[in-house]
Design an enzyme around this catalytic site. Structure first.
Site, short mmCIF file in Angstrom:
data_model
loop_
_atom_site.label_atom_id
_atom_site.label_comp_id
_atom_site.label_asym_id
_atom_site.label_seq_id
_atom_site.Cartn_x
_atom_site.Cartn_y
_atom_site.Cartn_z
N TYR A 1 27.40 8.96 -0.21
CA TYR A 1 26.15 8.36 -0.72
C TYR A 1 25.16 9.48 -1.05
O TYR A 1 24.58 9.51 -2.14
CB TYR A 1 25.53 7.38 0.28
CG TYR A 1 24.23 6.80 -0.25
CD1 TYR A 1 24.24 5.95 -1.36
CD2 TYR A 1 23.00 7.13 0.31
CE1 TYR A 1 23.05 5.45 -1.89
CE2 TYR A 1 21.81 6.62 -0.21
CZ TYR A 1 21.84 5.78 -1.31
OH TYR A 1 20.66 5.29 -1.84
N ARG B 1 24.95 -8.15 -11.64
CA ARG B 1 26.19 -8.93 -11.75
C ARG B 1 25.98 -10.40 -11.43
O ARG B 1 26.70 -11.26 -11.92
CB ARG B 1 27.25 -8.35 -10.80
CG ARG B 1 27.78 -7.00 -11.22
CD ARG B 1 28.54 -6.34 -10.10
NE ARG B 1 27.68 -6.14 -8.94
CZ ARG B 1 28.04 -5.58 -7.81
NH1 ARG B 1 29.29 -5.17 -7.65
NH2 ARG B 1 27.19 -5.44 -6.82
N ARG B 2 24.99 -10.71 -10.57
CA ARG B 2 24.83 -12.10 -10.11
C ARG B 2 24.01 -12.92 -11.10
O ARG B 2 22.78 -12.91 -11.06
CB ARG B 2 24.22 -12.09 -8.71
CG ARG B 2 25.21 -11.66 -7.64
CD ARG B 2 24.58 -11.41 -6.31
NE ARG B 2 23.77 -10.20 -6.27
CZ ARG B 2 23.13 -9.75 -5.21
NH1 ARG B 2 23.20 -10.42 -4.08
NH2 ARG B 2 22.42 -8.64 -5.26
N THR C 1 18.56 -8.09 -9.70
CA THR C 1 18.81 -9.32 -8.93
C THR C 1 18.31 -9.20 -7.49
O THR C 1 18.44 -10.16 -6.72
CB THR C 1 20.32 -9.65 -8.90
OG1 THR C 1 21.00 -8.51 -8.37
CG2 THR C 1 20.84 -9.98 -10.29
P1 NDP Z 1 19.46 -3.88 -3.27
O1 NDP Z 1 20.78 -3.99 -2.61
O2 NDP Z 1 18.38 -4.80 -2.84
O3 NDP Z 1 19.64 -4.02 -4.87
C1 NDP Z 1 20.68 -3.34 -5.52
C2 NDP Z 1 20.78 -3.85 -6.95
O4 NDP Z 1 21.82 -3.10 -7.61
C3 NDP Z 1 21.16 -5.32 -7.03
O5 NDP Z 1 20.38 -5.94 -8.01
C4 NDP Z 1 22.62 -5.30 -7.46
O6 NDP Z 1 22.89 -6.41 -8.30
C5 NDP Z 1 22.67 -4.01 -8.29
N1 NDP Z 1 24.02 -3.50 -8.38
C6 NDP Z 1 24.79 -2.98 -7.40
N2 NDP Z 1 26.01 -2.68 -7.85
C7 NDP Z 1 26.03 -3.02 -9.18
C8 NDP Z 1 26.99 -2.98 -10.18
N3 NDP Z 1 28.23 -2.50 -9.95
N4 NDP Z 1 26.67 -3.40 -11.42
C9 NDP Z 1 25.42 -3.88 -11.68
N5 NDP Z 1 24.46 -3.96 -10.76
C10 NDP Z 1 24.76 -3.54 -9.51
O7 NDP Z 1 19.03 -2.36 -3.09
P2 NDP Z 1 17.66 -1.57 -3.46
O8 NDP Z 1 16.81 -2.35 -4.34
O9 NDP Z 1 17.12 -1.07 -2.19
O10 NDP Z 1 18.28 -0.33 -4.21
C11 NDP Z 1 18.05 -0.04 -5.57
C12 NDP Z 1 18.36 1.42 -5.82
O11 NDP Z 1 17.51 2.24 -5.03
C13 NDP Z 1 19.79 1.85 -5.47
O12 NDP Z 1 20.21 2.79 -6.43
C14 NDP Z 1 19.63 2.52 -4.10
O13 NDP Z 1 20.63 3.47 -3.86
C15 NDP Z 1 18.27 3.16 -4.26
N6 NDP Z 1 17.54 3.44 -3.04
C16 NDP Z 1 17.35 2.49 -2.07
C17 NDP Z 1 16.62 2.80 -0.94
C18 NDP Z 1 16.42 1.82 0.18
O14 NDP Z 1 16.17 2.26 1.32
N7 NDP Z 1 16.44 0.53 -0.07
C19 NDP Z 1 16.00 4.11 -0.77
C20 NDP Z 1 16.30 5.03 -1.83
C21 NDP Z 1 17.00 4.70 -2.92
P3 NDP Z 1 24.22 -7.29 -8.27
O15 NDP Z 1 24.77 -7.23 -6.88
O16 NDP Z 1 23.75 -8.66 -8.68
O17 NDP Z 1 25.09 -6.66 -9.28
C1 8X3 Z 2 18.43 5.01 0.81
C2 8X3 Z 2 17.65 5.70 1.85
O1 8X3 Z 2 17.81 7.10 3.98
O2 8X3 Z 2 19.36 5.26 3.76
O3 8X3 Z 2 18.74 5.85 -0.24
O4 8X3 Z 2 19.64 7.23 2.46
S1 8X3 Z 2 18.68 6.35 3.05
#
Ligand code: NDP
Ligand code: 8X3
Length: 259
Positions: free
Chosen positions: A159, A35-36, A11
């Site tokens: 985290y 979830r959304r 999402t």
């Molecule tokens: P976003 O917040 O943009 O997206 C997160 C997604 O995870 C949403 O689609 C959300 O959907 C879903 N999500 C969160 N909690 C739940 C839940 N309980 N059940 C189902 N779906 C869930 O973040 P990113 O795209 O940046 O992050 C994606 C992944 O990459 C994560 O695991 C994050 O830790 C990791 N990551 C991110 C980085 C960054 O800097 N952005 C760097 C490194 C890793 P909804 O709320 O609709 O459920």
């Molecule tokens: C997301 C990147 O640097 O905020 O995993 O941990 S950082």
């Protein structure tokens, strides 16, 4: 016949970009989850609209569930129609950070949510999807870790710990699933501008924006490109562990910012 990919967290951010990438490339039917529901519905409409050109004729199946809830995960995956059960690629992407606080001051509910989502959610979804892969002796699981798994930073505590767990679990899955011919890839991105920081700072957009000041971060499409590359390598090739950052970031800690 198209392959089937299931993407958690579709999402927003990486997951949504990943759905667009696979839809545009063609050759995949896509199960989008999160979830959304309203976002899943809108994304389905977009991906089915033909906006991605003649190669793109994907079937799209939205599936709304919370990865933290094992019963919901099992019910959702268990409810897949016959024509969607043969999953080839699972992208375990759903995840979040909540708060950036010293260990002794952090909110323990935030800790629970991160562990339940980033670690237990990944385990639940993987176990629910795996039978479709073990039955055919192939498949690919792609887990989203983070540079936070590799370098622990101040106020990163749980985290970082949850992503270190994803790193270790990915390695362990790769070993244990060898006998089933299943590939396991862990991708560890650095700072990427998505909704991640808005979620981490609980809607404080000023604090969230500050994270990306003074440099060009990764964007969701960059990560989606790498996921697609990993998923489309020849059957005998597996990229096991990838750390990717923007050019201004060296690891989990060091940045070169022009501020
Ligand atoms: P976003 O917040 O943009 O997206 C997160 C997604 O995870 C949403 O689609 C959300 O959907 C879903 N999500 C969160 N909690 C739940 C839940 N309980 N059940 C189902 N779906 C869930 O973040 P990113 O795209 O940046 O992050 C994606 C992944 O990459 C994560 O695991 C994050 O830790 C990791 N990551 C991110 C980085 C960054 O800097 N952005 C760097 C490194 C890793 P909804 O709320 O609709 O459920
Ligand atoms: C997301 C990147 O640097 O905020 O995993 O941990 S950082």
């Amino acid at each position: 016949m198209n392959k089937i990919i299931l993407i958690t967290g579709a999402t927003s951010g990486f997951g949504e970009a990943c759905a667009r990438k696979f839809a545009a490339a063609g050759g995949y039917d896509i199960i989008i989850t999160g979830r959304r529901k309203e976002r899943l519905t809108a994304l389905r409409t977009e991906l089915e609209s033909g906006a991605y050109g003649p190669l793109s004729t994907p079937r799209i199946l939205p599936l709304a569930f919370d990865v933290q809830d094992k019963a919901s995960v099992d019910a959702a995956i268990g409810s897949l129609p016959d024509t969607w059960q043969n999953i080839d690629v699972l992208v375990n992407n759903a995840g979040l950070a909540l708060g950036r606080d010293f260990f002794d001051e952090a909110n323990m509910d935030d800790w629970e949510t991160m562990i339940d989502t980033n670690v237990k959610g990944l385990l639940y979804v993987s176990r629910a999807v795996l039978p479709s892969m073990t039955a055919k002796g192939k498949g690919h699981i792609i887990n989203l870790g983070s540079v936070a798994a590799k370098d622990i930073y101040e106020k990163g505590n749980v985290y970082c710990g949850s992503k270190a767990a994803v790193d270790a679990i990915s390695h362990s899955m790769r070993i244990d699933l060898l006998r089933h011919g299943i590939k396991v890839t862990a991708i560890h991105p650095g700072a990427a501008e998505t909704e991640f920081s808005s979620v981490r700072f609980k809607g404080d957009e000023t604090q969230a924006k500050k994270i990306y000041d003074g440099y060009t971060p990764l964007y969701a499409a960059d990560v989606a490109d790498v996921i697609y590359y990993c998923a489309t390598l020849p059957a005998h090739v597996c990229l096991n562990d990838i750390v990717m950052t923007c050019t201004a970031q060296a690891d989990g800690i060091y940045f070169y910012k022009k501020t």
